[in-house]
Design an enzyme around this catalytic site. Structure first.
Site, PDB file in Angstrom:
ATOM      1  N   ASP A  10       8.746  17.779 -11.770  1.00 16.28           N
ATOM      2  CA  ASP A  10       9.404  18.848 -11.025  1.00 16.28           C
ATOM      3  C   ASP A  10      10.621  19.457 -11.722  1.00 16.28           C
ATOM      4  O   ASP A  10      11.361  20.195 -11.102  1.00 16.28           O
ATOM      5  CB  ASP A  10       9.767  18.371  -9.608  1.00 16.28           C
ATOM      6  N   GLU A  11      10.832  19.131 -12.983  1.00 13.92           N
ATOM      7  CA  GLU A  11      11.987  19.751 -13.641  1.00 13.92           C
ATOM      8  C   GLU A  11      11.720  20.028 -15.117  1.00 13.92           C
ATOM      9  O   GLU A  11      10.947  19.322 -15.765  1.00 13.92           O
ATOM     10  CB  GLU A  11      13.244  18.887 -13.479  1.00 13.92           C
TER      11      GLU A  11
ATOM     12  N   ASP B  64      14.778  22.687 -11.197  1.00 10.01           N
ATOM     13  CA  ASP B  64      14.431  21.437 -10.527  1.00 10.01           C
ATOM     14  C   ASP B  64      14.010  21.767  -9.090  1.00 10.01           C
ATOM     15  O   ASP B  64      14.754  22.410  -8.358  1.00 10.01           O
ATOM     16  CB  ASP B  64      15.664  20.520 -10.547  1.00 10.01           C
TER      17      ASP B  64
HETATM   18  P1  TTP Z   1      14.079  14.614  -8.167  1.00  7.63           P
HETATM   19  O1  TTP Z   1      14.081  16.003  -8.709  1.00  7.63           O
HETATM   20  O2  TTP Z   1      15.074  13.650  -8.700  1.00  7.63           O
HETATM   21  O3  TTP Z   1      14.306  14.661  -6.588  1.00  7.63           O
HETATM   22  P2  TTP Z   1      13.741  15.663  -5.526  1.00  7.63           P
HETATM   23  O4  TTP Z   1      13.032  16.820  -6.157  1.00  7.63           O
HETATM   24  O5  TTP Z   1      12.931  14.907  -4.516  1.00  7.63           O
HETATM   25  O6  TTP Z   1      15.034  16.143  -4.787  1.00  7.63           O
HETATM   26  P3  TTP Z   1      16.199  17.124  -5.314  1.00  7.63           P
HETATM   27  O7  TTP Z   1      16.200  18.296  -4.375  1.00  7.63           O
HETATM   28  O8  TTP Z   1      17.442  16.319  -5.240  1.00  7.63           O
HETATM   29  O9  TTP Z   1      15.821  17.503  -6.715  1.00  7.63           O
HETATM   30  O10 TTP Z   1      12.648  13.969  -8.343  1.00  7.63           O
HETATM   31  C1  TTP Z   1      11.443  14.719  -8.240  1.00  7.63           C
HETATM   32  C2  TTP Z   1      10.350  13.881  -7.607  1.00  7.63           C
HETATM   33  O11 TTP Z   1      10.142  12.680  -8.344  1.00  7.63           O
HETATM   34  C3  TTP Z   1      10.685  13.445  -6.200  1.00  7.63           C
HETATM   35  O12 TTP Z   1      10.306  14.409  -5.225  1.00  7.63           O
HETATM   36  C4  TTP Z   1       9.942  12.152  -6.069  1.00  7.63           C
HETATM   37  C5  TTP Z   1       9.882  11.598  -7.469  1.00  7.63           C
HETATM   38  N1  TTP Z   1      10.873  10.509  -7.631  1.00  7.63           N
HETATM   39  C6  TTP Z   1      10.465   9.186  -7.505  1.00  7.63           C
HETATM   40  O13 TTP Z   1       9.275   8.933  -7.304  1.00  7.63           O
HETATM   41  N2  TTP Z   1      11.399   8.196  -7.647  1.00  7.63           N
HETATM   42  C7  TTP Z   1      12.731   8.444  -7.868  1.00  7.63           C
HETATM   43  O14 TTP Z   1      13.540   7.531  -7.958  1.00  7.63           O
HETATM   44  C8  TTP Z   1      13.134   9.808  -7.990  1.00  7.63           C
HETATM   45  C9  TTP Z   1      14.581  10.156  -8.230  1.00  7.63           C
HETATM   46  C10 TTP Z   1      12.182  10.793  -7.862  1.00  7.63           C
HETATM   47 MG    MG Z   2      13.864  17.835  -7.733  1.00  7.03          MG
END
Ligand code: TTP
Ligand code: MG
Length: 356
Positions: free
Chosen positions: A104-105, A9
Site C-alpha cells: 500500500d505504499e 500510502d
Molecule cells: P500501513 O500503511 O502501515 O497501515 P494502514 O494502511 O493500515 O494505515 P495508515 O492509514 O496508518 O497507513 O500498512 C498497510 C497494510 O499492511 C495494513 O492495512 C495492514 C498491513 N500491515 C500488517 O499486516 N501488519 C502491520 O504491522 C502493519 C503496520 C501493516
Molecule cells: Mg497505509
C-alpha cells in the site's frame, strides 16, 4: 537539481478495502487480522476503531478489550494484492520511477512532471484522485526533496491528506517530530533514544555527530543527517529479484555437522535480513554445498508458506543440509538461497495467525 519525491500510502488499507467491498462495514470500527482470540494479531484497524486505541500488531485479545463492539474481519490477501496492482498501474501512468515499499505504499519521483503550471502538490492530488476514482479508496501523500522526508510528510496528516515538506518548514517539522516517527527508528532504537533523553527531532539535532556515532555506530551518521533534513533522493526502481542467497567458503574443508550448521544458521539470518529490507519472502529454499574436490551438490524444497524469517529459512535449510551432505565427505563451501520471491503481504505475523 532538486528532486520532487512523493510518498503515497493508502489509509487503513486492509480495513478500507473491507469497508469498500461490504457497505455494512462503512463508518464502523473494523479490525482486520487473526480472529483467534489467543494467538491472533491485528493487521490494521479502520480509523473508527483507532479511536479506541486499536492498532496494527496488537494482539486480537487486547483489541477485543479496547473495542468490544469492533467488527473483526479475516484478511483477504488476494484481494489486497489485486487492488495494489491497480494502484501500481495508476502510478505507471504518471512515471516509471516507482519504488514500491509494500502493498500500500510507494515512492514516486515526479521531478519531470512538475512545472510552474503544475506544482508537485497538483501532481500528488491528481494521483490520489485517480486512485479514488479507480478503486474508491482514499490515500495520503507526502511530497519533499528526498525520500525519508516524503515519507514523514505522508504520515503527518493522515487520512486523506497531501502534505509538503520544503526547505522553509523542514527544521520546524523535524524538531517537533517524536523520535519514534523518524523512518528507520524502530522500537528498540526508540527505547534507547528515550533512555538517553532524546524525545524528538530537536533533541536529536542537539547531539553531536561524534556522540551519535559513538552510541549508534554506523547508523549514527544517518541519524545525524536525518535530524537535518538530509537524505537520499534516489529511488530503487523495482528490479525483479529472482532470488536472495548467501554463501561462505571455508578456509579449510570442514566435516563437523555442528560447526557447519552454525554457519548455515548465520547464512539463513543474513538472507532473512536482505528479504526484510525489501519486504520480500520466498517459497523455495535451496542449500548448496561444494565438496573438497569441487563437486557441487544442491537440493531445494518448496516451503509451506512464503518464508522470510531467519529461523524459518534455517528450518528448511537444516533438513536440506542433511539430505545433501554426504557423511565423511568434508565440504569447502555452503550456501543457502531463497527463491520463488514474492512481495510480503503482511508484516510481523505468520499466516498461522489468520487460520483460526
Ligand atoms: P500501513 O500503511 O502501515 O497501515 P494502514 O494502511 O493500515 O494505515 P495508515 O492509514 O496508518 O497507513 O500498512 C498497510 C497494510 O499492511 C495494513 O492495512 C495492514 C498491513 N500491515 C500488517 O499486516 N501488519 C502491520 O504491522 C502493519 C503496520 C501493516
Ligand atoms: Mg497505509
Amino acid at each position: 537539481m532538486e528532486k520532487r519525491i512523493i510518498h503515497i500510502d493508502m489509509d487503513a488499507f486492509f480495513a478500507q478495502v473491507e469497508q469498500r467491498d461490504n457497505p455494512e462495514l462503512r463508518g464502523k470500527p473494523v479490525i482486520v487480522g487473526g480472529r483467534s482470540f489467543n494467538r491472533g494479531v491485528v493487521a490494521t484497524a479502520s480509523y473508527e476503531a483507532r479511536k479506541f486505541g486499536v492498532h496494527s500488531a496488537m494482539p486480537t485479545k487486547t483489541a477485543h478489550k479496547l473495542c468490544p463492539d469492533g467488527i473483526f474481519v479475516h484478511p483477504r490477501f488476494e484481494r489486497y494484492k489485486e487492488i495494489s496492482a491497480q494502484i501500481r498501474e495508476i502510478f505507471l501512468s504518471y512515471t516509471e520511477l516507482i519504488e514500491p515499499l509494500s502493498l500500500d505504499e510507494a515512492y514516486l519521483d515526479i521531478t519531470e512532471l512538475v512545472s510552474r503550471e503544475t506544482p508537485s502538490k497538483e501532481v500528488a492530488l491528481s494521483i490520489q484522485r485517480d486512485i479514488f476514482d479507480r478503486t474508491g479508496l482514499t490515500s495520503s501523500s507526502g511530497i519533499s526533496y528526498n525520500k525519508y522526508l516524503a515519507k514523514i510528510a505522508s504520515g503527518m496528516n493522515k487520512p486523506k491528506a497531501t502534505t509538503v515538506i520544503h526547505y522553509d518548514n523542514v527544521l520546524k517539522i523535524l524538531h517537533e517530530l517524536p523520535i519514534g516517527k523518524f523512518p528507520g527508528v524502530g522500537k528498540v532504537t526508540e527505547e534507547k533514544m528515550l533512555g538517553m533523553g532524546i524525545k524528538n527531532g530537536k533533541d536529536l539535532y542537539d547531539i553531536s555527530r561524534n556522540d551519535l556515532i559513538l552510541k549508534f555506530g554506523k547508523r549514527g551518521e544517518s541519524l545525524y543527517n536525518k535530524a537535518r533534513g538530509i537524505g537520499t533522493n534516489e529511488l530503487t526502481v523495482q528490479r525483479e529479484r529472482k532470488s536472495v542467497g548467501k554463501e561462505t567458503t571455508f578456509n579449510y574443508d570442514r566435516n563437523d555437522d555442528k560447526e557447519i550448521l552454525g554457519v548455515l544458521e548465520e547464512l539463513s539470518d543474513k538472507v532473512s535480513v536482505r528479504l526484510e529490507d525489501r519486504q520480500l519472502a520466498g517459497r523455495v529454499v535451496t542449500v548448496k554445498i561444494k565438496n573438497g574436490d569441487f563437486e557441487t551438490h544442491s537440493k531445494q524444497m518448496m516451503t509451506m508458506d512464503p518464508v522470510f524469517k531467519g529461523e524459518d529459512i534455517y528450518h528448511y535449510a537444516y533438513n536440506l543440509y542433511h539430505e545433501v551432505k554426504e557423511q565423511d565427505v568434508p565440504i569447502r563451501l555452503i550456501g543457502v538461497t531463497v527463491s520463488g520471491i514474492e512481495e510480503r503481504l503482511y508484516r510481523n505475523m505468520t499466516i498461522y495467525d489468520f487460520i483460526m
